[in-house]
Scaffold this motif. Structure first.
Motif, mmCIF file in Angstrom:
data_model
loop_
_atom_site.group_PDB
_atom_site.id
_atom_site.type_symbol
_atom_site.label_atom_id
_atom_site.label_comp_id
_atom_site.label_asym_id
_atom_site.label_seq_id
_atom_site.Cartn_x
_atom_site.Cartn_y
_atom_site.Cartn_z
ATOM 1 N N ARG A 315 1.181 -0.984 0.050
ATOM 2 C CA ARG A 315 0.307 0.130 0.538
ATOM 3 C C ARG A 315 1.365 1.546 0.353
ATOM 4 O O ARG A 315 1.430 2.096 0.792
ATOM 5 C CB ARG A 315 -1.121 0.304 1.006
ATOM 6 N N TYR A 319 -0.764 3.748 -5.237
ATOM 7 C CA TYR A 319 -1.842 2.892 -4.432
ATOM 8 C C TYR A 319 -3.271 3.865 -3.665
ATOM 9 O O TYR A 319 -4.231 3.635 -4.725
ATOM 10 C CB TYR A 319 -1.671 2.236 -3.359
ATOM 11 N N GLU A 320 -2.746 5.455 -3.529
ATOM 12 C CA GLU A 320 -3.681 6.428 -2.849
ATOM 13 C C GLU A 320 -3.975 6.317 -3.916
ATOM 14 O O GLU A 320 -5.210 7.152 -4.569
ATOM 15 C CB GLU A 320 -3.053 6.974 -1.590
ATOM 16 N N ARG A 323 -6.152 4.677 -6.197
ATOM 17 C CA ARG A 323 -7.546 4.991 -5.476
ATOM 18 C C ARG A 323 -8.570 5.844 -5.736
ATOM 19 O O ARG A 323 -9.659 5.883 -6.004
ATOM 20 C CB ARG A 323 -7.767 4.337 -3.824
#
Length: 591
Positions: A315, A319-320, A323
């Motif tokens: 993560r 990844y953020e 998202r």
């Protein structure tokens, strides 16, 4: 003795961490205690810990550290930038934390004294240091005489005690750095907005090893972000020697970049961390690369994944970012859901009508079938043996479709729109039960990434994965079309269609390996010819290929070179289904 010292260090680290967690109120916060500073000055280390916890409580520390990294990416001097950030952060959090913990005032006062005692000489050698000395002395004495311009900068920093959000702090840091350190920075490199517009993909592509110690090389961007996050709340002078390690300006240009062999060995890990774990086995991956990465793509590799959100290696910031981009795509869909749903209905109806026509039973006279009594008079009188009626029924749905989406950085401003276009096609094909696959492609270093959102026989619920579409890096269109075409050609359906959503600009020149077999950059006519060749090759093998143009009008000529007459230029998404529907109907009618 060494064991006792280690235990003492651990005890100190726990003490500082507990202080930071208590101040922030967040015991899940990932923080690093500065034990080395504590051993030199307990009060400096404790005050740094208080500030770190307070900043995490009141502001977005990730947003600020990311801004600092982006500013350094544009060749801002790391040490002075961090010094400005440290001064601004301290003023932003002090009054807030003082209201909750009065004892902080004493810790701060003692920390100020230690800083002045230890670092006065280092600080007095430059204008930025003079500003810090003025803030420290005024914090201790209440007032301190300074020149008018220094006073104006101090007042700007003091104003941050009322900062409502992180962006207010970023603006002041940016203005002070540009005024005090590099007055021509904005003219040479761009405004604050230019800094903020830099994407995580661009940051990830750059090697940060010049800013990191050897043991931190493996993480690169993540390690540098972590280091910045730790350093920006400290009181001590940031190590000036790091400035000497700043990379030359030419190393950040978007040209061909040569990387050493050690970095090449880490490529696969970087790709995995930025795009998600592959769904292929090592043997399958090796086989596909052997089959497809030939000729002008001989020094390239293919990487098949279902995305970082589905199968993250860890993560991380990417990844953020993925998202958040998914949320933006969904927001744009909800903002246009009526138009999208209408397009889905129109395209579905067009396809259904075409299949109803193909599904009609056609009766013909034949030499076998059901006898027609009225034609028996021909027996013995004519050579015509067609005395029977036979029903011919077309195979209505003998189609397989691939949708391939350009996910290069040049599509960044259109991410939501492109995702909606692919979603419309996928939903309509699902409505008429046509097996189809949807993938995006981009090129990161030597790897062409194929992100699969849904496969041919997946349930229609998988169509929603398309909103995980995210753009990045470059695009080697010819190799992506070749890879998608190979999967389509293996389908049993008689009729095959490939729909390519692109901006008509194949471009891949960021990375070339040392001693590469194909050192020529993949751009311009060289890349256009290759992409057009792969499309012609598929057409010769019986695949119908449609280009859906999602770029700038000036690139239309290139799109025509690549796709010939079979491409649709979508100016308005409201007319999307009619444009694509007409092409698909043409394919159905011709078969």
């Amino acid at each position: 003795m060494e064991e006792q010292y280690t235990e003492y260090q651990l005890e100190l680290e726990n003490r500082i961490k507990n202080l930071m967690w208590t101040v922030s109120g967040d015991y899940s916060l990932e923080i690093k205690a500065d034990v080395d500073t504590f051993l030199r000055s307990k009060d400096i280390a404790l005050y740094d810990g208080v500030k770190q916890g307070a900043f995490a409580k009141y502001y977005d520390r990730d947003a600020l550290s990311l801004y600092l990294v982006k500013k350094v990416f544009l060749q801002a001097q790391e040490a002075p930038l961090m010094a400005v950030a440290q001064m601004c952060i301290e003023q932003a959090v002090y009054q807030r934390i003082l209201e909750e913990r009065k004892g902080v005032a004493d810790i701060r006062r003692r920390a100020y004294r230690d800083i002045l005692e230890e670092e006065f000489t280092a600080l007095s050698g430059n204008p930025l240091g003079h500003l810090k000395i003025a803030l420290l002395k005024e914090g201790l004495q209440g007032t301190y005489q300074v020149p008018r311009n220094t006073r104006s900068w101090m007042e700007e920093i003091y104003s941050l005690s009322q900062a409502e959000d992180t962006m207010a702090i970023i603006r002041v840091i940016d203005r002070l750095y540009n005024a005090l350190v590099e007055p021509d920075f904005e003219k040479r490199k761009g405004s604050l907005q230019k800094v903020l517009d830099i994407t995580l993909e661009e940051l990830t592509e750059y090697s940060w090893k010049d800013f990191l110690s050897e043991e931190m090389y493996e993480e690169t961007l993540e390690s540098y972000l972590e280091k910045v996050t730790e350093t920006m709340t400290q009181m001590e002078v940031f190590q000036e020697e790091k400035e000497e390690q700043a990379p030359p300006e030419h190393s950040l240009q978007k040209k061909i970049v040569i990387v050493d062999e050690e970095a090449l060995q880490k490529m696969y890990t970087y790709v995995e961390r930025n795009y998600g774990i592959t769904y292929l086995s090592p043997a399958e991956e090796k086989s596909l690369n052997y089959q497809l990465c030939r000729g002008i793509h001989g020094d390239c590799s293919l990487y098949f994944t279902e995305g970082i959100l589905k199968h993250p290696a860890l993560r991380n910031y990417q990844y953020e970012y993925a998202r958040k981009q998914k949320d933006k795509n969904l927001f744009e869909y909800y903002d246009n859901h009526r138009v999208v749903k209408r397009n889905i209905v129109i395209l579905s109806d067009l396809l259904k009508k075409a299949f109803v026509m193909r599904d009609e039973v056609q009766e013909v006279l034949s030499d076998r079938g059901t006898i027609v009594p009225s034609l028996l008079w021909k027996v013995g009188r004519t050579q015509d043996a067609k005395l029977f009626r036979r029903e011919l029924k077309n195979d209505a749905i003998d189609f397989a479709v691939d949708v391939l989406i350009d996910a290069s950085g040049s599509q960044r401003s259109r991410q939501g729109k492109v995702a909606m276009q692919a979603y419309i096609i996928s939903e309509a094909l699902s409505n008429v039960n046509i097996p189809h696959r949807v993938m995006s492609f981009c090129t990161f270093w030597d790897y062409t990434i194929l992100h699969r959102f849904r496969s041919y026989d997946d349930d229609r619920s998988m169509n929603a994965n398309i909103f995980e579409y995210i753009t990045s890096s470059n695009n080697r269109d010819g190799l992506a079309v070749k890879a998608a075409g190979q999967g389509l050609l293996q389908r049993e359906e008689e009729h095959k269609v490939l729909i390519v959503l692109s901006d008509g600009r194949p471009y891949d020149v960021v990375i070339n390996r040392p001693n590469a077999r194909n050192p020529q950059p993949y751009q311009g006519e060289y890349a256009i010819r290759d992409t057009a060749f792969e499309i012609r090759r598929l057409r010769n093998l019986g695949v119908s290929v449609l280009g859906v143009f999602a770029g700038e009008e000036k690139d239309l000529a290139t799109e025509k070179k690549i796709f010939g007459k079979d491409f649709a230029y979508i100016r308005d998404i409201g007319n999307f289904s009619n444009m694509v529907g007409r092409y698909l109907l043409k394919q159905l009618e011709e078969e």
